[in-house]
Design a protein around this motif. Structure first.
Motif, PDB file in Angstrom:
ATOM      1  N   LEU A   1       0.757  -1.383  -0.044  1.00 37.62           N
ATOM      2  CA  LEU A   1       0.134   0.066   0.031  1.00 37.62           C
ATOM      3  C   LEU A   1       0.816   1.148  -0.034  1.00 37.62           C
ATOM      4  CD1 LEU A   1      -2.989   0.156   0.012  1.00 37.62           C
ATOM      5  CD2 LEU A   1      -2.713   0.786   2.678  1.00 37.62           C
ATOM      6  N   LEU A   2       1.831   1.379   0.781  1.00 40.80           N
ATOM      7  CA  LEU A   2       2.892   2.429   0.639  1.00 40.80           C
ATOM      8  C   LEU A   2       3.357   2.700  -0.567  1.00 40.80           C
ATOM      9  CD1 LEU A   2       4.244   4.839   2.647  1.00 40.80           C
ATOM     10  CD2 LEU A   2       6.048   2.887   2.988  1.00 40.80           C
ATOM     11  N   LEU A   3       4.125   1.630  -1.172  1.00 42.59           N
ATOM     12  CA  LEU A   3       4.458   1.597  -2.415  1.00 42.59           C
ATOM     13  C   LEU A   3       3.579   2.048  -3.374  1.00 42.59           C
ATOM     14  CD1 LEU A   3       6.886  -1.494  -2.598  1.00 42.59           C
ATOM     15  CD2 LEU A   3       7.655   0.712  -2.659  1.00 42.59           C
ATOM     16  N   PHE A   4       2.376   1.709  -3.574  1.00 41.03           N
ATOM     17  CA  PHE A   4       1.453   2.166  -4.586  1.00 41.03           C
ATOM     18  C   PHE A   4       1.114   3.586  -4.296  1.00 41.03           C
ATOM     19  CE2 PHE A   4      -3.146   2.911  -5.459  1.00 41.03           C
ATOM     20  CZ  PHE A   4      -2.968   2.765  -6.706  1.00 41.03           C
ATOM     21  N   GLY A   5       1.148   4.161  -2.963  1.00 40.12           N
ATOM     22  CA  GLY A   5       0.701   5.532  -2.711  1.00 40.12           C
ATOM     23  C   GLY A   5       2.106   6.324  -3.393  1.00 40.12           C
ATOM     24  N   VAL A   6       3.264   5.860  -3.002  1.00 38.91           N
ATOM     25  CA  VAL A   6       4.341   6.594  -3.452  1.00 38.91           C
ATOM     26  C   VAL A   6       4.392   6.790  -4.948  1.00 38.91           C
ATOM     27  CG1 VAL A   6       6.828   6.365  -3.406  1.00 38.91           C
ATOM     28  CG2 VAL A   6       5.708   6.175  -1.344  1.00 38.91           C
ATOM     29  N   ILE A   7       4.322   5.560  -5.717  1.00 37.57           N
ATOM     30  CA  ILE A   7       4.306   5.552  -7.328  1.00 37.57           C
ATOM     31  C   ILE A   7       3.201   6.403  -7.694  1.00 37.57           C
ATOM     32  CG2 ILE A   7       4.005   4.042  -9.207  1.00 37.57           C
ATOM     33  CD1 ILE A   7       5.333   1.791  -7.614  1.00 37.57           C
ATOM     34  N   LYS A   8       2.060   6.562  -7.206  1.00 33.80           N
ATOM     35  CA  LYS A   8       0.920   7.447  -7.417  1.00 33.80           C
ATOM     36  C   LYS A   8       1.299   8.827  -7.293  1.00 33.80           C
ATOM     37  CE  LYS A   8      -4.125   8.080  -6.918  1.00 33.80           C
ATOM     38  NZ  LYS A   8      -5.232   7.656  -6.470  1.00 33.80           N
ATOM     39  N   GLN A   9       1.818   9.053  -6.191  1.00 29.92           N
ATOM     40  CA  GLN A   9       2.320  10.421  -6.029  1.00 29.92           C
ATOM     41  C   GLN A   9       3.449  10.856  -6.857  1.00 29.92           C
ATOM     42  OE1 GLN A   9       0.797  12.428  -3.497  1.00 29.92           O
ATOM     43  NE2 GLN A   9       2.201  13.877  -4.213  1.00 29.92           N
ATOM     44  N   LEU A  10       4.479  10.154  -7.225  1.00 32.40           N
ATOM     45  CA  LEU A  10       5.407  10.390  -8.349  1.00 32.40           C
ATOM     46  C   LEU A  10       4.741  10.458  -9.700  1.00 32.40           C
ATOM     47  CD1 LEU A  10       8.454   8.120  -7.127  1.00 32.40           C
ATOM     48  CD2 LEU A  10       8.362  10.484  -6.989  1.00 32.40           C
ATOM     49  N   LYS A  11       3.967   9.762 -10.055  1.00 36.05           N
ATOM     50  CA  LYS A  11       3.267  10.171 -11.105  1.00 36.05           C
ATOM     51  C   LYS A  11       2.626  11.341 -11.434  1.00 36.05           C
ATOM     52  CE  LYS A  11       2.332   5.393 -12.941  1.00 36.05           C
ATOM     53  NZ  LYS A  11       1.389   4.278 -13.172  1.00 36.05           N
ATOM     54  N   ASN A  12       1.825  11.630 -10.250  1.00 31.80           N
ATOM     55  CA  ASN A  12       1.360  12.898 -10.279  1.00 31.80           C
ATOM     56  C   ASN A  12       2.005  14.168 -10.283  1.00 31.80           C
ATOM     57  OD1 ASN A  12      -1.431  11.885 -10.327  1.00 31.80           O
ATOM     58  ND2 ASN A  12      -1.548  11.942  -7.956  1.00 31.80           N
ATOM     59  N   SER A  13       3.292  13.943  -9.595  1.00 33.20           N
ATOM     60  CA  SER A  13       4.094  14.976  -9.561  1.00 33.20           C
ATOM     61  C   SER A  13       5.103  15.318 -11.038  1.00 33.20           C
ATOM     62  CB  SER A  13       5.148  14.739  -8.427  1.00 33.20           C
ATOM     63  OG  SER A  13       6.029  13.961  -8.627  1.00 33.20           O
ATOM     64  N   VAL A  14       5.257  13.951 -11.418  1.00 32.62           N
ATOM     65  CA  VAL A  14       5.788  14.256 -13.097  1.00 32.62           C
ATOM     66  C   VAL A  14       4.766  14.718 -14.042  1.00 32.62           C
ATOM     67  CG1 VAL A  14       6.534  12.916 -14.821  1.00 32.62           C
ATOM     68  CG2 VAL A  14       7.381  12.406 -12.664  1.00 32.62           C
ATOM     69  N   ALA A  15       3.512  14.381 -13.768  1.00 35.26           N
ATOM     70  CA  ALA A  15       2.540  14.854 -14.863  1.00 35.26           C
ATOM     71  C   ALA A  15       2.219  16.397 -14.474  1.00 35.26           C
ATOM     72  CB  ALA A  15       1.244  14.088 -14.687  1.00 35.26           C
ATOM     73  N   SER A  16       2.412  16.844 -13.381  1.00 36.47           N
ATOM     74  CA  SER A  16       2.307  18.118 -12.958  1.00 36.47           C
ATOM     75  C   SER A  16       3.386  19.182 -13.491  1.00 36.47           C
ATOM     76  CB  SER A  16       1.851  18.435 -11.473  1.00 36.47           C
ATOM     77  OG  SER A  16       3.069  18.301 -10.924  1.00 36.47           O
ATOM     78  N   THR A  17       4.553  18.728 -13.775  1.00 37.12           N
ATOM     79  CA  THR A  17       5.438  19.472 -14.107  1.00 37.12           C
ATOM     80  C   THR A  17       5.402  19.560 -15.641  1.00 37.12           C
ATOM     81  OG1 THR A  17       6.978  17.341 -14.576  1.00 37.12           O
ATOM     82  CG2 THR A  17       7.157  18.820 -12.336  1.00 37.12           C
ATOM     83  N   GLY A  18       4.365  18.769 -16.488  1.00 37.24           N
ATOM     84  CA  GLY A  18       4.341  19.044 -17.930  1.00 37.24           C
ATOM     85  C   GLY A  18       5.395  18.469 -18.616  1.00 37.24           C
ATOM     86  N   ALA A  19       6.198  17.547 -18.111  1.00 35.71           N
ATOM     87  CA  ALA A  19       7.546  16.868 -18.772  1.00 35.71           C
ATOM     88  C   ALA A  19       7.165  15.830 -19.783  1.00 35.71           C
ATOM     89  CB  ALA A  19       8.479  16.064 -17.608  1.00 35.71           C
ATOM     90  N   LEU A  20       5.895  15.209 -19.468  1.00 38.95           N
ATOM     91  CA  LEU A  20       5.300  14.293 -20.138  1.00 38.95           C
ATOM     92  C   LEU A  20       4.142  14.730 -21.078  1.00 38.95           C
ATOM     93  CD1 LEU A  20       5.224  10.988 -17.840  1.00 38.95           C
ATOM     94  CD2 LEU A  20       6.875  11.763 -19.315  1.00 38.95           C
ATOM     95  N   GLN A  21       3.968  15.955 -21.271  1.00 41.71           N
ATOM     96  CA  GLN A  21       2.993  16.401 -22.035  1.00 41.71           C
ATOM     97  C   GLN A  21       3.356  16.856 -23.467  1.00 41.71           C
ATOM     98  OE1 GLN A  21       0.678  19.438 -19.796  1.00 41.71           O
ATOM     99  NE2 GLN A  21       0.141  17.989 -18.185  1.00 41.71           N
TER     100      GLN A  21
END
Length: 61
Positions: free
Chosen positions: A23-43
Motif C-alpha cells: 500500500l505504501l509503495l502504491f501510494g508513493v508511485i501514484k504520488q510520483l506519477k502525479n508530480s511528474v504529470a504536473s511538471t508537464g514533462a510528459l505532455q
C-alpha cells in the motif's frame, strides 16, 4: 497448541506488514506519477523543464 497459535500470529503479522508495504509503495508511485504529470514533462507540445532553450527554438520557428 501454543506453537500453532504463535505460527498463526506470525503469519498474520507478516501478511499485514506485507500489505502495508504494498500500500505504501502504491501510494508513493501514484504520488510520483502525479508530480511528474504536473511538471508537464510528459505532455506533448510543452517545452521540457530540463530544456529551457526549447522554448526559444520554437518561438524562432
Amino acid at each position: 497448541m501454543e506453537w500453532e497459535f504463535n505460527l498463526l500470529l506470525y503469519f498474520a503479522l507478516f501478511f499485514l506488514l506485507l500489505f502495508l508495504l504494498v500500500l505504501l509503495l502504491f501510494g508513493v508511485i501514484k504520488q510520483l506519477k502525479n508530480s511528474v504529470a504536473s511538471t508537464g514533462a510528459l505532455q506533448p507540445g510543452r517545452p521540457s523543464l530540463r530544456e529551457p532553450w526549447a522554448l526559444c527554438r520554437e518561438q524562432t520557428l
